[in-house]
Design an enzyme around this catalytic site. Sequence first.
Site, PDB file in Angstrom:
ATOM      1  N   HIS A 101       0.848  -1.191   0.000  1.00 31.64           N
ATOM      2  CA  HIS A 101       0.000   0.000   0.000  1.00 31.64           C
ATOM      3  C   HIS A 101       0.885   1.243   0.000  1.00 31.64           C
ATOM      4  O   HIS A 101       1.819   1.342   0.796  1.00 31.64           O
ATOM      5  CB  HIS A 101      -0.910   0.026   1.234  1.00 31.64           C
ATOM      6  CG  HIS A 101      -1.604   1.347   1.423  1.00 31.64           C
ATOM      7  ND1 HIS A 101      -1.408   2.152   2.531  1.00 31.64           N
ATOM      8  CD2 HIS A 101      -2.482   2.011   0.625  1.00 31.64           C
ATOM      9  CE1 HIS A 101      -2.142   3.239   2.423  1.00 31.64           C
ATOM     10  NE2 HIS A 101      -2.801   3.188   1.267  1.00 31.64           N
ATOM     11  N   SER A 102       0.607   2.185  -0.896  1.00 29.51           N
ATOM     12  CA  SER A 102       1.273   3.485  -0.903  1.00 29.51           C
ATOM     13  C   SER A 102       2.791   3.311  -0.962  1.00 29.51           C
ATOM     14  O   SER A 102       3.304   2.766  -1.932  1.00 29.51           O
ATOM     15  CB  SER A 102       0.822   4.279   0.326  1.00 29.51           C
ATOM     16  OG  SER A 102       1.186   5.636   0.237  1.00 29.51           O
ATOM     17  N   MET A 103       3.539   3.756   0.047  1.00 32.84           N
ATOM     18  CA  MET A 103       4.991   3.578   0.032  1.00 32.84           C
ATOM     19  C   MET A 103       5.356   2.110  -0.099  1.00 32.84           C
ATOM     20  O   MET A 103       6.335   1.753  -0.766  1.00 32.84           O
ATOM     21  CB  MET A 103       5.617   4.156   1.297  1.00 32.84           C
ATOM     22  CG  MET A 103       7.144   4.065   1.328  1.00 32.84           C
ATOM     23  SD  MET A 103       7.868   4.599   2.896  1.00 32.84           S
ATOM     24  CE  MET A 103       7.541   3.138   3.912  1.00 32.84           C
ATOM     25  N   ALA A 105       3.757  -0.108  -1.771  1.00 32.88           N
ATOM     26  CA  ALA A 105       3.591  -0.456  -3.183  1.00 32.88           C
ATOM     27  C   ALA A 105       4.793   0.018  -3.986  1.00 32.88           C
ATOM     28  O   ALA A 105       5.279  -0.675  -4.889  1.00 32.88           O
ATOM     29  CB  ALA A 105       2.303   0.167  -3.730  1.00 32.88           C
ATOM     30  N   HIS A 263      -7.421   6.983  -0.006  1.00 37.18           N
ATOM     31  CA  HIS A 263      -6.097   6.382  -0.089  1.00 37.18           C
ATOM     32  C   HIS A 263      -5.979   5.119   0.767  1.00 37.18           C
ATOM     33  O   HIS A 263      -5.278   4.189   0.407  1.00 37.18           O
ATOM     34  CB  HIS A 263      -5.063   7.427   0.346  1.00 37.18           C
ATOM     35  CG  HIS A 263      -3.644   7.001   0.188  1.00 37.18           C
ATOM     36  ND1 HIS A 263      -3.119   6.569  -1.015  1.00 37.18           N
ATOM     37  CD2 HIS A 263      -2.613   6.951   1.089  1.00 37.18           C
ATOM     38  CE1 HIS A 263      -1.837   6.266  -0.858  1.00 37.18           C
ATOM     39  NE2 HIS A 263      -1.505   6.482   0.413  1.00 37.18           N
TER      40      HIS A 263
END
Length: 287
Positions: A101-103, A105, A263
């Site tokens: 997820h996010s960072m 990813a 997000h």
Amino acid sequence: MSNLFEEVRLNLPHIELAAHLFGPEDGLPVIALHGWLDNSMSFARLAPKLTGVRIVALDLAGHGHSGHRPAGGGYALWDYAYDILQVAEQFGWQRFSLLGHSMGAIVSVLLAGALPERVERLALIDGLVPFTGEAETAPEKLGEALRAKLALGSKRKPVYETVERAVEARMKGVGAVSREAAELLAQRGLMPVPGGYTWRTDPRLTLPSPLRLTQAHALAFLRRLSCPVSLALAEQGMLAHQAAVVKMLGEFSFDVTPLAGGHHLHLDDEKGADAVADCFNRFFTVA
């Protein structure tokens, strides 16, 4: 919501990391990586909904109950990639999938591009490549990072009188989250200190990056991916509003699924977690 997981500590050669284990031991090996300033509770809603997978949901270095980098060290994205490889070694996994997820990813993409022979599948939630910067801005960015690092010693982490105050602050932070999501992250992310509570995260995590990859670098990593990629794209998230990233996506045959939510849609509520789980359960079971 099911919270059935096993708590483990992983003694890597260079650092100790904490993790939650979900799913059957003989399931498809998956290492789950949370976003910046979050922790393994980021997957508390989603992981129990994924079937046939053995998930190691890490507290990344400097987050949650994991160790902090030694004095003088930092938190470059490629350092996280090395941590992940060491985790895979501990479990005896030559090949594994990544759920990020996010960072998390972003780190997943960098690792899969650097060592495509090690990564089976990439399941990404509202994250793809790091913020980029071109050569002409590099000196200023390094100067900004060095000044911030020098000033860090004089700064004090915020202390909240109550857990509720900390939860409210997290709800309004970068990548705003629902109250329930903030409460889950706080369960693992807070620690008592004189005067109340503060976050366990290493203060160095808030320092600006001294060097950013260029857009050409980012594209090179994406072009080197050889595994299937599934991206859950939050319609009210961060990626959907980054024109450069949306343009990049048009160049690749990734499986992109737009989903309603912000997000942290996989953590904010059960509906979002169900939607992401439906997407990834199909992805992980494709032969």
